[in-house]
Design an enzyme around this catalytic site. Sequence first.
Site, PDB file in Angstrom:
ATOM      1  N   TRP A 214      85.478 -19.747  50.252  1.00  0.00           N
ATOM      2  CA  TRP A 214      85.869 -20.993  50.932  1.00  0.00           C
ATOM      3  C   TRP A 214      84.713 -21.968  50.960  1.00  0.00           C
ATOM      4  O   TRP A 214      84.887 -23.165  51.121  1.00  0.00           O
ATOM      5  CB  TRP A 214      86.369 -20.707  52.352  1.00  0.00           C
ATOM      6  CG  TRP A 214      85.312 -20.256  53.329  1.00  0.00           C
ATOM      7  CD1 TRP A 214      84.470 -19.198  53.184  1.00  0.00           C
ATOM      8  CD2 TRP A 214      84.990 -20.853  54.593  1.00  0.00           C
ATOM      9  NE1 TRP A 214      83.651 -19.080  54.281  1.00  0.00           N
ATOM     10  CE2 TRP A 214      83.948 -20.078  55.166  1.00  0.00           C
ATOM     11  CE3 TRP A 214      85.481 -21.932  55.308  1.00  0.00           C
ATOM     12  CZ2 TRP A 214      83.385 -20.370  56.416  1.00  0.00           C
ATOM     13  CZ3 TRP A 214      84.922 -22.220  56.550  1.00  0.00           C
ATOM     14  CH2 TRP A 214      83.883 -21.451  57.088  1.00  0.00           C
ATOM     15  N   ASP A 215      83.502 -21.447  50.755  1.00  0.00           N
ATOM     16  CA  ASP A 215      82.317 -22.292  50.663  1.00  0.00           C
ATOM     17  C   ASP A 215      82.558 -23.476  49.732  1.00  0.00           C
ATOM     18  O   ASP A 215      82.098 -24.585  49.988  1.00  0.00           O
ATOM     19  CB  ASP A 215      81.127 -21.513  50.091  1.00  0.00           C
ATOM     20  CG  ASP A 215      80.865 -20.177  50.738  1.00  0.00           C
ATOM     21  OD1 ASP A 215      81.823 -19.558  51.252  1.00  0.00           O
ATOM     22  OD2 ASP A 215      79.711 -19.714  50.697  1.00  0.00           O
TER      23      ASP A 215
ATOM     24  N   LYS B 205      79.104 -14.079  63.953  1.00  0.00           N
ATOM     25  CA  LYS B 205      78.244 -14.136  62.778  1.00  0.00           C
ATOM     26  C   LYS B 205      77.857 -15.578  62.471  1.00  0.00           C
ATOM     27  O   LYS B 205      76.755 -15.852  62.026  1.00  0.00           O
ATOM     28  CB  LYS B 205      78.985 -13.538  61.584  1.00  0.00           C
ATOM     29  CG  LYS B 205      78.155 -13.485  60.312  1.00  0.00           C
ATOM     30  CD  LYS B 205      78.934 -12.875  59.162  1.00  0.00           C
ATOM     31  CE  LYS B 205      78.127 -12.885  57.882  1.00  0.00           C
ATOM     32  NZ  LYS B 205      78.958 -12.617  56.701  1.00  0.00           N
ATOM     33  N   GLN B 206      78.792 -16.484  62.703  1.00  0.00           N
ATOM     34  CA  GLN B 206      78.554 -17.863  62.291  1.00  0.00           C
ATOM     35  C   GLN B 206      79.499 -18.774  63.044  1.00  0.00           C
ATOM     36  O   GLN B 206      80.365 -18.308  63.774  1.00  0.00           O
ATOM     37  CB  GLN B 206      78.794 -17.986  60.793  1.00  0.00           C
ATOM     38  CG  GLN B 206      80.234 -17.759  60.373  1.00  0.00           C
ATOM     39  CD  GLN B 206      80.339 -17.441  58.892  1.00  0.00           C
ATOM     40  OE1 GLN B 206      80.224 -16.295  58.496  1.00  0.00           O
ATOM     41  NE2 GLN B 206      80.547 -18.468  58.088  1.00  0.00           N
TER      42      GLN B 206
ATOM     43  N   TYR C  12      77.364 -12.094  44.866  1.00  0.00           N
ATOM     44  CA  TYR C  12      78.596 -12.818  45.199  1.00  0.00           C
ATOM     45  C   TYR C  12      79.418 -13.123  43.960  1.00  0.00           C
ATOM     46  O   TYR C  12      80.270 -13.992  43.975  1.00  0.00           O
ATOM     47  CB  TYR C  12      78.311 -14.086  46.003  1.00  0.00           C
ATOM     48  CG  TYR C  12      77.944 -13.804  47.445  1.00  0.00           C
ATOM     49  CD1 TYR C  12      78.862 -13.986  48.465  1.00  0.00           C
ATOM     50  CD2 TYR C  12      76.697 -13.311  47.776  1.00  0.00           C
ATOM     51  CE1 TYR C  12      78.530 -13.717  49.790  1.00  0.00           C
ATOM     52  CE2 TYR C  12      76.354 -13.028  49.089  1.00  0.00           C
ATOM     53  CZ  TYR C  12      77.268 -13.236  50.090  1.00  0.00           C
ATOM     54  OH  TYR C  12      76.940 -12.959  51.396  1.00  0.00           O
ATOM     55  N   GLN C  13      79.077 -12.402  42.878  1.00  0.00           N
ATOM     56  CA  GLN C  13      79.975 -12.321  41.735  1.00  0.00           C
ATOM     57  C   GLN C  13      80.192 -13.638  40.994  1.00  0.00           C
ATOM     58  O   GLN C  13      81.147 -13.782  40.265  1.00  0.00           O
ATOM     59  CB  GLN C  13      81.327 -11.736  42.195  1.00  0.00           C
ATOM     60  CG  GLN C  13      81.142 -10.412  42.943  1.00  0.00           C
ATOM     61  CD  GLN C  13      82.456  -9.880  43.503  1.00  0.00           C
ATOM     62  OE1 GLN C  13      82.722 -10.003  44.684  1.00  0.00           O
ATOM     63  NE2 GLN C  13      83.270  -9.298  42.644  1.00  0.00           N
TER      64      GLN C  13
ATOM     65  N   GLU D 253      82.856 -13.471  60.606  1.00  0.00           N
ATOM     66  CA  GLU D 253      83.323 -12.244  59.939  1.00  0.00           C
ATOM     67  C   GLU D 253      82.995 -10.961  60.697  1.00  0.00           C
ATOM     68  O   GLU D 253      83.413  -9.889  60.282  1.00  0.00           O
ATOM     69  CB  GLU D 253      82.742 -12.174  58.526  1.00  0.00           C
ATOM     70  CG  GLU D 253      83.323 -13.247  57.621  1.00  0.00           C
ATOM     71  CD  GLU D 253      82.712 -13.234  56.224  1.00  0.00           C
ATOM     72  OE1 GLU D 253      81.545 -12.826  56.096  1.00  0.00           O
ATOM     73  OE2 GLU D 253      83.410 -13.657  55.283  1.00  0.00           O
TER      74      GLU D 253
END
Lengths: 787, 787
Positions: B351-352, B608-609, B345-346, B493
């Site tokens: 938005w987390d 997904k969520q 995740y770089q 997503e």
Amino acid sequence: MTSPPHADPMATAAVTIAPASGLSSRTGWDVVESAFRPDLTVPSGSNFLVGNGYLGYRGTFEEDRQDGFVACVVSDTYDMADGKWQELCNAPNGLFTSLSIEGELVSPASGTVDDFERRLDLRHALFSRRLTWRSGGPAATISSERFASLSDIHLLAMRYTVTLDRAADLDLSTGIDGRVWSLNGDHFSDCRAEQVGDRLVMTATMRESGRNLVVAEALIAPALAGLPVSEGDRQIVRSGSVPVPAGDALELVKLVAIYSGNDVADPRAAALAGLDRALAAGYDRLKADHAAAWDAQWADTDVRIDGDPVAQVALRFCLYHNIIATPAHSDHLPVGARGLSCQAYQGAAFWDQEIFNLPAFLFTRPAVARALLTFRHKTLDGARGKARRLGYRGAFYAWVSGASGEELCPDFFFKDVLSGRPIRNHFNVWQIHVSPDIVYAIRQYWRATGDWDFIVEFGAEIVFEVARFLVSHAYFKEDKNRYELIRLLGPDEYHENVDNNAFTNHMAAFALHTAAAIHERLATENAERLAALAKSIDLDADEPSTWTRVGDRMYLPEPDPETRLIPQFDGFFGLADRRPDEVRQDLKDPGEYWGWPNGVAVHTQVSKQADVVQLFCLHDVFDDAVVRANYDYYEPRCQHGSSLSYSAHALVAARIGHADQAYDYFLRTARVDLENTAKAVSGGTFIGGIHTAACAGAWQVAVFGFGGVRLVDGALAIDPRLPERWSALSFPIAYRGGHMTVTATRDGVTVTADPNNPAPLPLRVAGVPVDLAPGEAFGPQSARSTS
Amino acid sequence: MTSPPHADPMATAAVTIAPASGLSSRTGWDVVESAFRPDLTVPSGSNFLVGNGYLGYRGTFEEDRQDGFVACVVSDTYDMADGKWQELCNAPNGLFTSLSIEGELVSPASGTVDDFERRLDLRHALFSRRLTWRSGGPAATISSERFASLSDIHLLAMRYTVTLDRAADLDLSTGIDGRVWSLNGDHFSDCRAEQVGDRLVMTATMRESGRNLVVAEALIAPALAGLPVSEGDRQIVRSGSVPVPAGDALELVKLVAIYSGNDVADPRAAALAGLDRALAAGYDRLKADHAAAWDAQWADTDVRIDGDPVAQVALRFCLYHNIIATPAHSDHLPVGARGLSCQAYQGAAFWDQEIFNLPAFLFTRPAVARALLTFRHKTLDGARGKARRLGYRGAFYAWVSGASGEELCPDFFFKDVLSGRPIRNHFNVWQIHVSPDIVYAIRQYWRATGDWDFIVEFGAEIVFEVARFLVSHAYFKEDKNRYELIRLLGPDEYHENVDNNAFTNHMAAFALHTAAAIHERLATENAERLAALAKSIDLDADEPSTWTRVGDRMYLPEPDPETRLIPQFDGFFGLADRRPDEVRQDLKDPGEYWGWPNGVAVHTQVSKQADVVQLFCLHDVFDDAVVRANYDYYEPRCQHGSSLSYSAHALVAARIGHADQAYDYFLRTARVDLENTAKAVSGGTFIGGIHTAACAGAWQVAVFGFGGVRLVDGALAIDPRLPERWSALSFPIAYRGGHMTVTATRDGVTVTADPNNPAPLPLRVAGVPVDLAPGEAFGPQSARSTS
């Protein structure tokens, strides 16, 4: 109409017209196959199709069955058998006839075959075949001829003869074979055979409607009188052993009448009555009537090309197929994208109908164009229902439209051949341009015929409802002060989900302005009708001004000031700049669909077909420099994955003077089927059959492209530019209730008005304005080709 | 702050806290692994991570190398090596130390191991490990301890001892190992080792920036003085054979200083200076300072749970990881979605950061929340550039944001594992909600702290630019008289390319209204600053009224009057109504991505969520009946394919009284990493590491969900509802510049204000409005849990 002025240039020499499929022509009016090619069974069946707009009987052999892809596709028999694909039914095969000698089937697929020939006579729409067959026993020579009558569209007729070189018993079987090829499920919930006097009848009940499709057959063959009739599973035949003397021809004639419950209330009675009428007339009379109907058809339609026999035959082949695909007898049926050559594309109309097929009728037999547009009026409720279901107003025409106008295009169209999963293509919901395309065709019809009555009666309602739909589809972008069309699929179907497709936005703006213009004229000239229409469709007083406003502020992507390029859609030039041949290397399976959602072309500038180039075919609003820049840019990036692509490229290439490309694309569109260059299966879906739009596109290239015919303000412009090898081009044109013949030679263009015309024709011949009086000729006037 | 009021409930008994990964706790403050599990190498490295917001050192063993996934991830070292993925660098490993006895490496992966233990002391952020190893020769007992100092964030320290059961020669190697694990390419264009006095230095040059990342190491180990130093490929070590008497402990201490060219102009000098300071202080002093910093941290942060030791440890584990992931030292760096636990995740903000991580700071250490929001101000230019490039105005925040704010999310994110083709996911262009999410966090920050100065200085500019972006993104739908947001990707997503995602539209309307409100207050109270800001961002006078208009007429999907259901997006209920377990059966490969473009969930209602459920976590605008109906509908259709999903479900379940589900989802979010339930690879992309948002989400469930804390108009509401097995819940809360402790028991809730608070705190405790004066307590007041 006067008959074509040229002598037949090909009366003697045989010319190869399609090397890849081994087809030639002897007369300029025929297509001949001299060696049987089992690898081409499916396309040959299409190419040698006979038909009449009501039915299409594939050019298979009399002894062929299901596995030979025999089919008699009947219009207006839409049926869904598998829960997904509604398509036309293949009727039981009333021409079925097989011969065996000493237990072996006489067929080009077995034994030793000499003198094989399959031939399609385009002038009189006659299929024939011939062969001499041996396999140890006596040699049999079979000749057959068949036609789908153009004077009685419910009739199929066949004459069949067999001669043996020494006396022998023939095992013969002839009757109706109801076990037919079907793409997507068995459409007959029931199939009943019966003998009615000497006639055989098969009544098949269609699954969805419960209506019947009836095939009635009669045999005229004195030598076969009294052959016993037997019934099997979906089969009723006369069969038995027949002694045949050496050298005597055993002849049989079969007449077959076909009716469905969508044609008449009692199709069985109608079929039996039709058969009786045909029996009374006899084969020769039926054939003569049929031939006369075709003579009249060709007088209105034929395009003569001198100096290029291949182009000549290929073009006639195309005209023939466009004619037999089109239900000219009806005003409630569409032209199928594969006509009646098979069940592919569901026997349904796509945008092809208005943009490709229709112009060839508009300028030859405008009543047929009117009938096709009337079909769109009869299907307005289907289009309204689709709009409503998707949250829009007005009329959103089906991407795939049968007789009801309901959307026949399934959500899941192709298949991902790598995963085996169905793909959710969005042809049915995003390819909205079909609706403004119909408006465009209505406007062209009106301009070419002056038939305001059609607009009053049918056109206005269509156009208003489409305008409403477009307004409800458009989004206003406040910061840019413009309307946009979002989430589209333009003609290039490899790129779904695009915004502001130049083609679609232009078509939409044109449709909105057309609606406003028609409304204005109705208000002036037909106020009462307008009031009634407004009431019936609940038209608000301010809607027409909304059409103008949305049309005026519709975002039309401008050519870049430097490059002159018009983006096909927002962000197009940001896609990977690759070419079709490179992209093809990425395929992991040759059957992969190139487009949505993750096909090899999706993230590239490779297009399936003409898109910006297609726009230029329809709208004359860009100067030549823009057209040229865009053609030169888009053409090498186009894969021509649709048969619609070639004619569009040819038209634009002709306009901008790319003579070689224009000619090359003309031949490609004209020979799509002859050369069998289009694939029959894509993404797991069968898409074979005759490419009727490509056929009609060939007419457009000849007449609009090389003939230089186009509608300009208040007149018809004619400004031919012939391909180099053509010494002359001649064609009839219907315009504003009159007829004329255009003849272009190296010396110039001559236009001759029919003496029976009701009024002078307003023309612009090679740039010169002319009001051509009935019976008068103008020319030769130097045209671009000779300047 | 006062220290937590409860006695430690777990001081003696060991409790299994994560059966699947064999983890337990002895003290309520530690995580212990008692048996080495080589199958869990990657997640164990994350779980036993030490860090301090500047660097994260994975919980691997001293002798581990690249293939053991050793990594020291350093913040602010964004680098792209492969042309696609910009990510943080793994620094050379300054703690590298390996032992061999008789040629065999001492490691839990070899020989016979007794008394193995790996332990993380959460209270003082200490990693330790221990083992006794034998393999024919003498037995070696190794103990090590390490920490990443919280009082000097550039410092890693380690104490390492080895004891043999009989005298032997140890082959020892210790120094810096520069051959480190890297997800996406080698980030060092150059890597130079040197010896500077007794110290070893490695200077790695980062590929993109050309700046250096420097690791300086010192060894304190009298017994090892004079060991020769050797350099290899990216390695510099002291190594040699050392005689060790039986029973004597050979001890070594290593101190490592790490600086990059993004921290200071001369990172080499800074590292050497830092090392000198550390050497002067010595290990024990450094450890004491570090422990004191953690004591202070926990005083502000710890949440005490009585009666549920598993929940207690799991929650502390989460708080620990949320803290060490967060660059509290900086106002220009984000919280990475995997913190500093690895490169996945770089190292970037999603938005987390605002919706999950930030609230846990907002109510404990609001200055950290301010720093995180200031980071969003510092990255405004990146967001503006992204908006401009995509044809929008204002600020479109990157979906994946490093220090620059440039979009780090590549166009092609996942891979179609069936075809091997990259997938064009659209997280970077369609998941626009990150921008209004940031506005939401700013508004919450303002409400919770009253820090209007932040709004004036930073917040207003962000909020105005986001409002502009939203206006330029919105489309006006004329026939429906409303603004719509088209082509979105909501929190779920799996469904890309949707319209009017309820979550996004609500967030956008909220952001637009927030912008208008802030503008109005600025105009009243800070007219000069507003004028300057308006000038600098070229704000038109009519823009604020546009924000109000677009916000007012933003389409917010309404609950259906009968079912009360809110469609997640337009047409959601038309998708196939399937459940995650069914859909899973369609997978052809377990590694398949479920979403775009043609994954198994795409055409179904499987999410997904949390999405509509996520909306309820943030906006209190629906009544309980609506929330319950939607939770009950969406919950069984949610796959929880994102670790963000559990806490959202727990929060909403707690609100509507689904006590068992709330508790179950709480444990799931709290143990995502401990239980190693999340997959490490999806669609071919490594996504392992610590799920920092799930960790912070656990805090939200404890405090917002069970503690019942929420911002209401002008006050903080506190209305606990404890899970059945909890006898008490206690936590500190920072609010409006003051602090308080909330303690909920079965008898009720008591809130105690810190005596040093500057003013009374406006509260609503179990529904009772209270202005709680400094030093005062209110309660016990019966709360929902005890009513």
